[in-house]
Design an enzyme around this catalytic site. Sequence first.
Site, PDB file in Angstrom:
ATOM      1  CG  PHE A  11      -1.583   1.220   1.611  1.00  0.00           C
ATOM      2  CD1 PHE A  11      -2.157   2.073   0.671  1.00  0.00           C
ATOM      3  CD2 PHE A  11      -1.633   1.598   2.968  1.00  0.00           C
ATOM      4  CE1 PHE A  11      -2.748   3.275   1.057  1.00  0.00           C
ATOM      5  CE2 PHE A  11      -2.227   2.783   3.351  1.00  0.00           C
ATOM      6  CZ  PHE A  11      -2.776   3.622   2.404  1.00  0.00           C
ATOM      7  CG  LEU A  34       5.242  -9.769  -5.605  1.00  0.00           C
ATOM      8  CD1 LEU A  34       5.283 -10.348  -7.016  1.00  0.00           C
ATOM      9  CD2 LEU A  34       4.442  -8.458  -5.586  1.00  0.00           C
ATOM     10  CD  GLU A  83       3.320 -10.753   6.675  1.00  0.00           C
ATOM     11  OE1 GLU A  83       2.122 -10.422   6.758  1.00  0.00           O
ATOM     12  OE2 GLU A  83       3.774 -11.419   5.722  1.00  0.00           O
ATOM     13  CB  THR A 133       3.583   1.735  13.053  1.00  0.00           C
ATOM     14  OG1 THR A 133       2.331   1.946  13.702  1.00  0.00           O
ATOM     15  CG2 THR A 133       4.279   0.591  13.781  1.00  0.00           C
ATOM     16  CG  ASP A 134       0.516   5.581  15.420  1.00  0.00           C
ATOM     17  OD1 ASP A 134       0.397   4.399  15.018  1.00  0.00           O
ATOM     18  OD2 ASP A 134      -0.424   6.404  15.384  1.00  0.00           O
ATOM     19  CD  GLU A 135      -0.889  -0.075  15.020  1.00  0.00           C
ATOM     20  OE1 GLU A 135      -1.018  -1.170  15.578  1.00  0.00           O
ATOM     21  OE2 GLU A 135      -1.443   0.215  13.941  1.00  0.00           O
ATOM     22  CE1 TYR A 159       2.886  -3.731  11.662  1.00  0.00           C
ATOM     23  CE2 TYR A 159       1.448  -2.393  13.047  1.00  0.00           C
ATOM     24  CZ  TYR A 159       2.331  -2.500  11.987  1.00  0.00           C
ATOM     25  OH  TYR A 159       2.664  -1.384  11.249  1.00  0.00           O
ATOM     26  CE  LYS A 163       7.117  -1.462  11.285  1.00  0.00           C
ATOM     27  NZ  LYS A 163       7.696  -1.536   9.895  1.00  0.00           N
ATOM     28  CG  ASN A 188      -4.198   3.889  11.895  1.00  0.00           C
ATOM     29  OD1 ASN A 188      -3.594   4.028  12.943  1.00  0.00           O
ATOM     30  ND2 ASN A 188      -4.916   2.811  11.626  1.00  0.00           N
ATOM     31  CE  LYS A 198      -3.431  -3.625   7.320  1.00  0.00           C
ATOM     32  NZ  LYS A 198      -2.278  -2.836   6.964  1.00  0.00           N
ATOM     33  N   PRO A 214     -18.338  -4.375   9.614  1.00  0.00           N
ATOM     34  CG  PRO A 214     -16.587  -5.902   9.357  1.00  0.00           C
ATOM     35  CD  PRO A 214     -17.473  -4.971   8.593  1.00  0.00           C
ATOM     36  CE1 TYR A 216     -13.080  -6.366  13.620  1.00  0.00           C
ATOM     37  CE2 TYR A 216     -10.973  -5.401  14.270  1.00  0.00           C
ATOM     38  CZ  TYR A 216     -11.717  -6.218  13.431  1.00  0.00           C
ATOM     39  OH  TYR A 216     -11.084  -6.888  12.421  1.00  0.00           O
ATOM     40  N   GLY A 292      -6.977  -7.334  23.056  1.00  0.00           N
ATOM     41  CA  GLY A 292      -5.908  -6.363  23.344  1.00  0.00           C
ATOM     42  C   GLY A 292      -6.010  -5.085  22.531  1.00  0.00           C
TER      43      GLY A 292
END
Length: 351
Positions: A11, A34, A83, A133-135, A159, A163, A188, A198, A214, A216, A292
Site C-alpha cells: 500500500f 509479493l 507484515e 508506526t505509532d503503534e 505486530y 515493529k 494510520n 484494513k 463490521p 469492533y 488487546g
Amino acid sequence: MTILVTGGAGFIGSNFVLDWAAQTAEKVITLDALTYAGNRDNLASLAGNERHHFVHGDIADRALLDQLLDTHQPRAIVHFAAESHVDRSIHGPGAFIKTNVEGTFTLLEAARAYWTRLGEDVRSDFRFLHVSTDEVYGSLTPDAPAFTETHPFEPNSPYSASKAASDHLVRAWHHTYGLPVLTTNCSNNYGPFHFPEKLIPLMIVNALAGKPLPVYGDGQQIRDWLYVKDHCSAIRAVLARGRVGETYNVGGWNEKANLDIVRTVCALLDELRPSSEGPYARLITYVKDRPGHDRRYAIDARKIERELGWRPAETFETGIRKTVQWYLDHPAWVARVQSGAYRDWMEKQYA
Ligand code: NAD
Ligand code: TYD
C-alpha cells in the site's frame, strides 16, 4: 543515482514508488516478496519505465540483498517491507517475527556490509530509512498528550511488538556501527491501493457489495489518520533533510473514532454512489472486539514540522473524498485483490 525500496508493491510503498518516479529523475529498485499484501498491479503504470526495476524477493535473503546492492549501488534504502495487519498478527504472529524482526536484521546487516565497502566520497551520503508506526508507543488514555518521539515503547500486539523490535535494531545499528539511519513513526494511513482488509477500504468495498460493515467493540477506538501521499512526502523530507540517527513522528492531527470514520465513508458513498436499498449506514454491524485492542493513538508531529518544514497537504475531508472516489473508479483493481486468499481471510476473521 538510485534508491532501493523494500515492500514497494504494498500500500504505502507503491504510493511512494509512484510519487518518486513522477517527481525525481532517479532510478528505483523495488524489492518485494509479493505476499498477499503485495500487488504488482499497484505499479502497473511504471511498466516499460527504464527508471524502475522490480525484483521479486525476500528481505531475509542475504545473498539476493548483497547482489542487488552491489549491482545497483543505491544511495539509500527506504524500508517499507513488513507484515502490517494487527488482526493477522493475532492469528499468526510467526510471519511478523520472521519479516519484521529477522528480515529487518538481515537487511541491516547487508546494508552495513555494503555501506562499509562504499568509497569515502559516497559513504557519508548513504541513508537507511526505516518506516515504522505509532503503534510501537502503545495505547493512550482519552486525555493523554499525543505521542512524541521520546514516548516510551509499550507495544501491545504481536505486530507492534515486532515493529518495536525492528526500530530498536535500527537504532542499535546506528549507535554501534555508525550506519546512517533515519526512522519515521507514522499514524494510520489511508488512500489509493490500500488492501481491503484494513478498516477504511474494507468499509468501502463491503458497503458497495451490500455486506455488513463490521465495527469492533463499541467503535469508539481512536486512530490519527493521514492521507498516504502526505506520509510519502514526509518520508521524502526525512530522507533529504532528516538528521542521521533521529526518529520523526508523522501524523495529520486527525484523531477520529472508528465509528465516525465508518459513518463518514457511508455518507460519501450515499452521495457518490447511492444505493436503492437506503443509506449505507444501515449495514453497520457491531462485532466482537479485537483482543488487546489499543484504545487511542495520536501523533505529535511538531518535530518534523519544526525541523523539516513538513506539513500534510490534505485535510481528512479532502483525503477521504479522494479515497472513496479512487475505489469507485477502480473496480477492476478491487475485484483482482479479492482473491481466494482474501476470501479465506474474511471467512477466518468475520465468520
Ligand atoms: P502492506 O502490508 O500493504 O505492504 C507490505 C509490503 O511488504 C507488501 O508488498 C509485501 O509483499 C511486502 N513484504 C512483506 N514481507 C516481505 C518480505 N519478507 N520481503 C520483501 N517484501 C515483503 O503494508 P503498508 O500498509 O504499505 O505498510 C508499509 C510499512 O509502513 C510497514 O513497515 C508498516 O509497518 C508501516 N506503516 C504502516 C501504516 C499504515 O497505516 N498502513 C502506518 C505507519 C507505518
Ligand atoms: P486497521 O485498519 O486494522 O488498523 P490498525 O489496527 O493498525 O489501527 O484498524 C483500524 C481500526 O479499525 C482499529 O481500531 C480496528 C478497527 N476495525 C474495525 O472496527 N473493524 C474492522 O473490520 C477492522 C479491519 C478494523
